[in-house]
Design a protein around this motif. Sequence first.
Motif, PDB file in Angstrom:
ATOM      1  N   ASP A 231       0.866  -1.173   0.000  1.00 23.41           N
ATOM      2  CA  ASP A 231       0.000   0.000   0.000  1.00 23.41           C
ATOM      3  C   ASP A 231       0.906   1.227   0.000  1.00 23.41           C
ATOM      4  OD1 ASP A 231      -2.130   1.687   0.272  1.00 23.41           O
ATOM      5  OD2 ASP A 231      -2.762   0.973   2.243  1.00 23.41           O
ATOM      6  N   HIS A 295      -2.111   1.228   9.166  1.00 29.51           N
ATOM      7  CA  HIS A 295      -2.769  -0.061   9.410  1.00 29.51           C
ATOM      8  C   HIS A 295      -1.818  -1.172   9.014  1.00 29.51           C
ATOM      9  CE1 HIS A 295      -3.263  -0.181   5.020  1.00 29.51           C
ATOM     10  NE2 HIS A 295      -3.556   1.109   5.122  1.00 29.51           N
ATOM     11  N   HIS A 302      -5.891  -4.201   4.871  1.00 37.81           N
ATOM     12  CA  HIS A 302      -6.115  -3.573   6.178  1.00 37.81           C
ATOM     13  C   HIS A 302      -6.198  -4.675   7.215  1.00 37.81           C
ATOM     14  CE1 HIS A 302      -7.838  -0.136   3.729  1.00 37.81           C
ATOM     15  NE2 HIS A 302      -6.851   0.403   4.408  1.00 37.81           N
ATOM     16  N   THR A 322       1.467   0.491   7.505  1.00 38.78           N
ATOM     17  CA  THR A 322       1.677   1.702   6.722  1.00 38.78           C
ATOM     18  C   THR A 322       1.871   2.885   7.661  1.00 38.78           C
ATOM     19  OG1 THR A 322      -0.659   2.319   6.624  1.00 38.78           O
ATOM     20  CG2 THR A 322       0.153   0.857   4.891  1.00 38.78           C
ATOM     21  N   GLU A 324       0.947   6.737   7.019  1.00 39.75           N
ATOM     22  CA  GLU A 324       0.334   7.549   5.976  1.00 39.75           C
ATOM     23  C   GLU A 324      -0.377   8.795   6.499  1.00 39.75           C
ATOM     24  OE1 GLU A 324      -3.234   5.736   4.192  1.00 39.75           O
ATOM     25  OE2 GLU A 324      -2.720   3.875   5.202  1.00 39.75           O
ATOM     26  N   GLU A 338       2.344   7.851   1.869  1.00 34.93           N
ATOM     27  CA  GLU A 338       2.176   6.559   2.534  1.00 34.93           C
ATOM     28  C   GLU A 338       3.238   5.574   2.082  1.00 34.93           C
ATOM     29  OE1 GLU A 338      -1.346   4.351   1.264  1.00 34.93           O
ATOM     30  OE2 GLU A 338      -1.277   3.156   3.096  1.00 34.93           O
TER      31      GLU A 338
HETATM   32 ZN    ZN Z   1      -3.221   2.517   3.608  1.00 29.76          ZN
END
Ligand code: ZN
Length: 353
Positions: A231, A295, A302, A322, A324, A338
Motif C-alpha cells: 500500500d 494499518h 487492512h 503503513t 500515511e 504513505e
Molecule cells: Zn493505507
Amino acid sequence: MHKRIQKLRQKFLENEIDAIFISQSENRRYLSGFTGSEGYLLISQDILILATDFRYVEQAQKESRNFEVVKIKGELSEWFPNLLSKIKPKKLGFESENTTFAGYQKFTKVMKENSSVSKLCLIPLKGTVESLRAQKDKNELEKINKSVILANSAVKYAISEIKTGMTEREIAWKIEKFLRENGSEPVPFEIIVASGPNSALPHAHPSNRQILTGEPIVMDLGAKVEGYCSDLTRTICLGEQSQTFKEIYDIVLRAQLTAIADARKGMSGKEVDGLARAVIEKAGYKDAFGHGLGHGVGLVVHELPYIGPNSKDILTDGAVFTIEPGIYLSGWGGVRIEDTVTLEKGRVKAFIE
Ligand code: ZN
Ligand code: ZN
C-alpha cells in the motif's frame, strides 16, 4: 506453516477450547497454505482437517500436505456432524466476526437436530488468527518486499507518464495495467487518483476530471504478490508548485519521517499515531488530518496492527504496517504520503530506500 499451527494451539487453553473451526479465507490460507476460495479448517491439538468441495480437493491435497483433506457436499447439516465426529470436540471455537447471524443459526439448528453434536459448546472467538498474522515471518516479509517494490515501480511509471489533460481514470488504469503486467495479482483495492479539490477526499474514486498544472494529485495504490499486499501513496504536482502545496507537503513529509524515525517496538498504535499527529497539530492543521496514521498490511490490505488515536495494538518486530499522514483542505485538495514498512530490531525498516 507448522509454527503457525503451534502458535494457534497455544491459544486453545486461554480461550478454553479444544478445537477451532476456521472459515475466514485469509486465515485459512495462512494456516494451511490452501488458496482456494471455499473451504474450512478444523484444528484440534493433534488433528488437522481441511474440508472443501469437489472443485478444490486435488488443489487442497497439493497445497496443504499436513492436512487431511475431507470432501464435503451440500448443506452444513449434511457434512458438519460427520466432520466433527473425526475430532469430537467439547468446546469448539469459531470465528464470530466472520460468521453471519444466519450462519450461526444454521450451526445451532444442526446441533439441535443431530444427537452426535447436540452437546457441543460453540465458543465465539475474535481475532485469534488475525493476531498471529500481525507478526510476519521471513517468508511473508520476502513476499511483501516484492509487493512493495512492484507498487513503487508502478508509481514511478505513473509519474513519468502523467500529463495535464489526462483524466484521473486514465491514470488509474495505466497504474493498474502496469501492476498486472508486471506480476501483480488482482490489485488489493481500487486505485485512487484524485486531483485538485478531489484530493481533499481521502478515499476519492477516480473520476473523468482532467488533471491541471499546479494542483495536488494523490495516487494511492497497492500490488499483490503471492497473496501479499502493499500500500503506497504519493502526492505530486505538475508544473509550478504553489506556496500552499510546498507548505502542506513539507508538513506531511515531516510527520511521516518523524513517525518512521521514532516508532519503536512495544509502542501502541496510539503512541505511533501521536508521533506524526503532533507534527501536524503543531503546524496548525489538527482538524485536517481526520484518519488514523496507518494499518497493518499482509494477506489483506487492512489488518492488525492498527495505528490510530484509539489503537491499543502493540507493535512487535515483524509487524508490517503503513505510515500515511495526510492533510486535507476542503476546496483546495490534499496531500498524503504513505509507505508500507516493517519493524526490525525494534525500529522501523523501509522495504524501499
Ligand atoms: Zn493505507
Ligand atoms: Zn493506501
